[in-house]
Design an enzyme around this catalytic site. Structure first.
Site, PDB file in Angstrom:
ATOM      1  N   HIS A 107      14.423  77.277   9.546  1.00  0.00           N
ATOM      2  CA  HIS A 107      13.410  76.208   9.046  1.00  0.00           C
ATOM      3  C   HIS A 107      14.093  75.584   7.724  1.00  0.00           C
ATOM      4  O   HIS A 107      13.245  74.941   7.079  1.00  0.00           O
ATOM      5  CB  HIS A 107      12.157  76.358   9.042  1.00  0.00           C
ATOM      6  N   ARG A 117       6.861  72.881  10.149  1.00  0.00           N
ATOM      7  CA  ARG A 117       6.234  72.283  10.881  1.00  0.00           C
ATOM      8  C   ARG A 117       6.882  70.619  10.531  1.00  0.00           C
ATOM      9  O   ARG A 117       6.387  69.555  11.068  1.00  0.00           O
ATOM     10  CB  ARG A 117       4.778  72.088  10.477  1.00  0.00           C
ATOM     11  N   PRO A 124      -0.136  73.419   1.288  1.00  0.00           N
ATOM     12  CA  PRO A 124       0.089  73.736   0.168  1.00  0.00           C
ATOM     13  C   PRO A 124      -0.798  72.600  -0.559  1.00  0.00           C
ATOM     14  O   PRO A 124      -0.568  71.391  -0.313  1.00  0.00           O
ATOM     15  CB  PRO A 124       1.619  73.267  -0.263  1.00  0.00           C
ATOM     16  N   GLU A 125      -1.706  72.899  -1.395  1.00  0.00           N
ATOM     17  CA  GLU A 125      -2.556  71.904  -2.194  1.00  0.00           C
ATOM     18  C   GLU A 125      -1.990  71.679  -3.823  1.00  0.00           C
ATOM     19  O   GLU A 125      -1.007  72.335  -3.841  1.00  0.00           O
ATOM     20  CB  GLU A 125      -3.859  72.595  -2.169  1.00  0.00           C
TER      21      GLU A 125
END
Length: 312
Positions: free
Chosen positions: A104, A127, A2-3
């Site tokens: 997750h 992650r 995500p930017e």
């Protein structure tokens, strides 16, 4: 990953939760990039007052709710602040109350809504490179060294030119890339790294990730490997304008959804459908039909058009 546009879109998507009271918080996996604090339940009986963004961090501001003698809710002036980073694969997703925890989902915050219903905010991160921390403990350490916001008035061609050429002001009178002989030796040591690496450095400007750097350089006609000090003021002015325009467009389109990123509402972004060069190596340039090529800079793919972005 995500930017900035994805994080800004996430911030906007949290708006329906503003003013809602935290009823419960459950931590399922505290071991992220840094361990979650063990006292996150302090936000229970607080309302989510506002959400801010700095670079790719979100700051969630919670105000405590107090019941007075008349049973009226009063918000005090001292907030608790959570500092959230989405890492490589994280997202904040809003779900109906009672939604089952997924594999997750590492944190679930339950809110009491104004209509007496409940909703859940899930921190999802396969992650586990993200983080959920107290701002008071980590804010200064993680944010104080960062460069200006790319959409702010502080990020200009004058700023970028002065930083690259190591001068005390913006462009020089002759607009030359040659160092000013009146400056000290230390000041004359301009930045010679590839321009793409420079604009992706968080100390220079925040939030210009690989996708947006690649696209901005293409639209500016600048080869990504061009040494920064060789770029004229006029070229930097064009580049800064394209960085701002591309980020605004990406925010408007909800970001670039690559893989499984979604915002709190569950929506995905559409900016990836407008990409000119990123991820298109081996395909034809949309402008001149030349085959797009790819080089690696600092381990990152850098797709460019050898015709539209010649390396001088």
């Amino acid at each position: 990953m995500p930017e900035l546009p994805e994080v800004e879109t996430t911030k906007t998507s949290l708006a329906p939760l503003l003013g809602q009271q935290v009823a419960d918080i459950k931590v399922f996996q505290p071991k992220l990039r840094w361990a979650m604090p063990d006292d996150l339940d302090s936000v229970v009986n607080h309302t989510l007052d506002s959400v801010e963004r700095r670079a790719k961090y979100l700051v969630l501001n919670f105000l405590p709710v107090i019941v007075d003698d008349k049973s009226a809710f009063i918000k005090t002036a001292s907030p608790l602040q959570l500092l959230v980073h989405l890492g490589m694969s994280g997202s904040l997703q809003q779900h109906p109350y009672g939604t089952d925890k997924r594999k997750h989902d590492h944190l679930i915050i339950t809110f009491n809504n104004a209509d007496n219903t409940k909703s859940q905010l899930h921190y999802y991160d396969p992650r586990r490179f993200g983080s959920v921390l107290w701002y008071k403990d980590y804010g200064a350490k993680l944010l104080d060294h960062l460069g200006p916001e790319p959409l702010s008035k502080a990020f200009t061609a004058d700023y970028l030119y002065a930083l690259i050429q190591r001068t005390d002001s913006g462009r020089q009178d002759n607009l030359s890339t040659k160092p000013d002989r009146s400056l000290s030796t230390k000041q004359q040591k301009s930045i010679t790294r590839a321009i793409k690496s420079v604009i992706m450095e968080q100390k220079v400007v925040v939030g210009v990730g690989n996708i947006y750097a690649t696209e901005s350089l293409y639209l500016s006609g600048i080869h990504p490997a061009t040494p920064a000090h060789q770029i004229s003021y006029q070229q930097l002015n064009i580049l800064v304008d394209h960085i701002k325009d591309i980020l605004k467009k990406a925010i408007k389109l909800g970001g670039s959804t690559l893989r499984d990123f979604t915002v709190a509402s569950g929506q995905t972004g559409y900016f990836q459908q407008t990409l000119n060069v990123y991820g298109r190596q081996g395909e034809h340039c949309l402008h001149c039909d030349t085959i797009l090529e790819n080089i690696k800079l600092n381990g990152r793919a850098s797709v460019y058009c050898p015709e539209c972005q010649p390396l001088a």
